[in-house]
Design a protein around this motif. Structure first.
Motif, PDB file in Angstrom:
ATOM      1  N   ARG A  35      35.388  35.199  36.288  1.00  0.00           N
ATOM      2  CA  ARG A  35      35.944  36.499  36.716  1.00  0.00           C
ATOM      3  C   ARG A  35      36.731  37.149  35.597  1.00  0.00           C
ATOM      4  O   ARG A  35      36.536  38.321  35.285  1.00  0.00           O
ATOM      5  N   ARG A  36      37.660  36.363  35.012  1.00  0.00           N
ATOM      6  CA  ARG A  36      38.554  36.932  34.000  1.00  0.00           C
ATOM      7  C   ARG A  36      37.776  37.435  32.793  1.00  0.00           C
ATOM      8  O   ARG A  36      38.176  38.386  32.141  1.00  0.00           O
ATOM      9  N   ALA A  37      36.657  36.718  32.495  1.00  0.00           N
ATOM     10  CA  ALA A  37      35.930  37.066  31.275  1.00  0.00           C
ATOM     11  C   ALA A  37      34.610  37.753  31.615  1.00  0.00           C
ATOM     12  O   ALA A  37      33.703  37.779  30.782  1.00  0.00           O
ATOM     13  N   SER A  38      34.506  38.322  32.818  1.00  0.00           N
ATOM     14  CA  SER A  38      33.209  38.872  33.247  1.00  0.00           C
ATOM     15  C   SER A  38      32.705  39.956  32.281  1.00  0.00           C
ATOM     16  O   SER A  38      31.519  40.127  32.088  1.00  0.00           O
ATOM     17  N   HIS A  39      33.663  40.641  31.641  1.00  0.00           N
ATOM     18  CA  HIS A  39      33.262  41.701  30.705  1.00  0.00           C
ATOM     19  C   HIS A  39      32.742  41.115  29.393  1.00  0.00           C
ATOM     20  O   HIS A  39      32.180  41.833  28.577  1.00  0.00           O
TER      21      HIS A  39
END
Ligand SMILES: Nc1ncnc2c1ncn2[C@@H]1O[C@H](COP(=O)(O)OP(=O)(O)OP(=O)(O)O)[C@@H](O)[C@H]1O
Ligand SMILES: [Mg+2]
Length: 366
Positions: free
Chosen positions: A91-95
């Motif tokens: 989630r935190r690094a989804s980008h």
């Protein structure tokens, strides 16, 4: 009448407006986040009694890590924590991460079967370690590290041991990973004595003890003045004395004193006095009871033997009163110091460190 917003945070793990003390811990870990070479502080263990600020420090460090090029995932030791970490980092690094593909078995989308998951199109088997390695490979290409924080260390949790073992492999592989864990002192020492994770003995260990009065004073003054009020100097110094370096109590007294006359532009000596009274009662239900429940009957006997003295107690006297061997008494003493209940005043002399605990015990024995 204008009510000024109360800036104090007498809750759990809420990063305060101004952190009192803890500078050395924060700066050495932040330095490690910024260093080109791997520094030992990237694997850190924070231990401290209830209300000393463990959760707060974890949150603060996780927040400060991100602008320094780290993705941070905050978790609490509990069954399923490994999934929490994987889901959290995705989630935190989804980008930053490529989309994870799911396998299609007999027309049903299945991402994980019994700890293994299958990824179309190659259907290569994977486990937590390999999936995390895929994520770390991608983060590495972007020069981004991964910080995992674990709160409330539980040495009996298999997932906790698994995490530590896999993390050690990541470190050996030269990956940019950090693990900061926090817990009550007895849980931290039980974890590091587990043979399967003996490398944790070499982790940087930080003990969250009492904060110096001067630092408490500065944090109180800054918090109060930044939110538009002044503090009566005598009231302030009585509050600092009462807080005796205990972070949760600083927030509690500040919060209650603020609310006594919320429309006045100053917090008077009497506001502080009343705030202290209310805070004292709340400390009992929020800290003292839980601490008492965690003590063994031998620990309680040790503490009761200290009540005979008006102030500090000598270990020699306690040994006589308990009728136990010096080595047994040394063991209880160490446990109680680790738990933050007592502290060493000078060689062979101890006193109560946890505010109000002495009075609490006196009431319990009456
Ligand atoms: N260094 C500090 N200066 C000022 N306030 C602090 C500091 N550290 C923590 N606090 C405040 O004290 C409160 C209690 O801190 P925290 O919940 O982090 O303690 P803890 O050690 O995690 O306790 P527990 O063992 O019960 O989980 C927090 O809400 C926070 O606002
Ligand atoms: Mg906590």
């Amino acid at each position: 009448m204008t009510y000024l917003d109360n800036p104090f945070t007498p809750s759990f793990g809420e990063v305060p407006v101004h952190l009192a003390g803890r500078r050395q811990i924060v700066s050495s870990i932040l330095q490690a986040f910024q260093s080109e070479r791997r520094r030992p502080e990237l694997t850190a263990l924070l231990s401290g009694a209830r209300g000393t600020g463990k959760t707060t420090l974890l949150s603060l460090l996780a927040a400060k890590a991100e602008p320094l090029g780290w993705i941070s995932v905050e978790t609490t030791a509990r069954p399923g924590m490994l999934d929490d970490i994987e889901i959290g980092v995705r989630r935190r690094a989804s980008h930053l991460l490529k989309k994870q593909k799911t396998a299609n078995v007999a027309g049903v989308d299945i991402a994980a079967i019994g700890g293994l998951s299958f990824h179309a199109p190659s259907q290569e088997p994977s486990n937590w370690r390999s999936r995390m390695e895929d994520i770390l490979d991608q983060l590495e290409q972007l020069d981004c590290g991964l910080l995992i924080t674990v709160d409330e260390i539980d040495p009996n949790l298999p997932d906790m041991i698994e995490l530590a073992i896999v993390y050690q492999h990541f470190v050996r592989e030269g990956r940019r990973v950090a693990l900061i864990m926090a817990g009550l002192p007895h849980n931290v020492s039980a974890l590091i004595s587990d043979k399967t994770v003996s490398f944790l003995r070499r982790a940087q260990s930080f003990k969250l003890g009492r904060i110096a009065d001067i630092d408490v004073n500065t944090a109180l003054v800054r918090t109060i003045s930044e939110y538009g009020r002044e503090a009566d100097p005598a009231g302030l110094s009585s509050a600092v004395k009462e807080i005796s370096g205990f972070p949760f109590l600083m927030q509690l007294i500040g919060y209650r004193a603020w609310d006594i006359s919320p429309t006045s532009n100053s917090i008077s000596a009497s506001d502080f006095q009343q705030g202290i009274q209310v805070a004292r009662e709340e400390m009992e239900s929020r800290i003292l009871e839980a601490t008492y429940r965690e003590l063994s009957s031998e620990d309680i006997r040790f503490l009761n033997a200290m009540l005979v003295d008006e102030e500090d107690s000598s270990i020699a006297d306690i040994t006589k009163r308990l009728n136990r061997s010096s080595s047994q008494v040394a063991q209880y003493r160490r446990r109680l110091i680790d738990a933050g209940v007592i502290g060493e005043r000078k060689r062979g002399v101890v006193g109560f460190d946890l505010p109000y605990f002495r009075d609490y015990l006196i009431n319990m024995t009456c």
